[in-house]
Design an enzyme around this catalytic site. Sequence first.
Site: not given
Ligand code: CAA
Length: 381
Positions: A124, A127-128, A132, A158, A337, A363, A365-366
């Site tokens: 979880a 949120e609304p 991203s 999910t 096809i 999880e 977007t692209s």
């Molecule tokens: N592993 C460990 N640490 C990570 C990390 C990872 N993969 N990615 C980022 N971090 C850490 C960074 O190192 C950074 O650490 P410090 O504070 O120590 O510097 C911190 O997290 C912040 O990183 P960013 O500045 O890169 O963070 P950001 O706010 O710019 O976000 C982003 C990056 C890639 C856009 C991220 O927000 C993201 O992945 N967004 C998409 C979210 C998502 O996938 N949502 C899907 C939800 S689940 C779902 O789909 C429902 C379901 O039920 C299937």
Amino acid sequence: MHIELSDEQRLLQDSVRQFAEEVVRPRAKEIDESGEFPRQFFAQAGELGLAGVTVPERYGGAGMDPLSYSIVIEEISRVCASSGVILSVNNSLVCDPILKFGTEEQKEAFLEPLAAGEMLGCFALTEPEAGSDPAAIRTTAVRDGDDYILTGNKVFITSGTDADVAIVFATVDRELRHKGITAFIVPADTPGYSHGSHEYKLGVNASGTTELAFAEMRIPVSQRLGEEGAGFKVAMSALDGGRLGIASQAVGIAQGAFEEALEYSAQREQFGRPIGEFQAIQFYLADMSTEIDAARLLTWKAAWAKGSGRRFSLEAAQAKLFASEMAQRVTSKALQIHGGYGYIREYNVERYFRDARIAEIYEGTSEIQKMVISNWVLQNT
Ligand code: CAA
């Protein structure tokens, strides 16, 4: 470079394929239409060790490697994408973070039943107003003695309709953005926890997507997962594994659609011969099989990178980006096809086409995968 599956992985692939054919396929069409959550399938998968594939045996899992996990999700998704994502979420977004960040008490209370398929998990985060950009979540966690009080709402969760336990992300201070986010393990019978009805969706219709609402839930500190303020990293590292799962799901969906198209092109006759004898169809099949193999190799590379124990955000994002977009192209060609028959519900191919679409969205977007990839490329070259 060695890219053969081991004997153990081949054996797993064969046995999961048999389980998928005998148990999952017969109900795949029906549960897509009814939206019924396949609870029985999840319990049976748990008995086979598929609910916690990489969880060590001492915590009730199968103790296998990430490539084995990818094989499991591909094989299940090859016949039913809804069942594939239910397993993927339980494995990578729920078991994995508890294994990595949980205390021994949390592992005993939650990981063992989750890995055995006796408890179903959901994740979880979204949120609304925060999809991203999860650092912007508004669900609050206010410390009160040995408890936290959690209040807020989640969407698009999910398995949320049927989950027994949720990994919930809340903020202790919105001003802190990602540094305020804290993770909790929350049983669904906690007073104040409720879920909405099943969203009626384009695809993966049996996976029980819904809203969650938390009305001043009292959660003991002992159910906090990781340190206060460390929840963003819990979420991001879980999502790396989740993206490997979704890439595997996309490969499975594409493989299933490809097999339907291959069979149809051998049976369907036009102009006095099977359509598979026409080069137009043969070239479609050539492109489809090449793209599936390319996506599978990227996915296996991400699994290998996960198995190496280092951070594999780049490989997971590349695999998910390519595999999800590949699944869109392959399922579209499989439908083409089939011609007009592909567009009607009697045939499976329209289900694969609808199911593939979400892999480009959930999880991350692209576009988010491209942010992860480009950030890594720009910082490391
Ligand atoms: N592993 C460990 N640490 C990570 C990390 C990872 N993969 N990615 C980022 N971090 C850490 C960074 O190192 C950074 O650490 P410090 O504070 O120590 O510097 C911190 O997290 C912040 O990183 P960013 O500045 O890169 O963070 P950001 O706010 O710019 O976000 C982003 C990056 C890639 C856009 C991220 O927000 C993201 O992945 N967004 C998409 C979210 C998502 O996938 N949502 C899907 C939800 S689940 C779902 O789909 C429902 C379901 O039920 C299937």
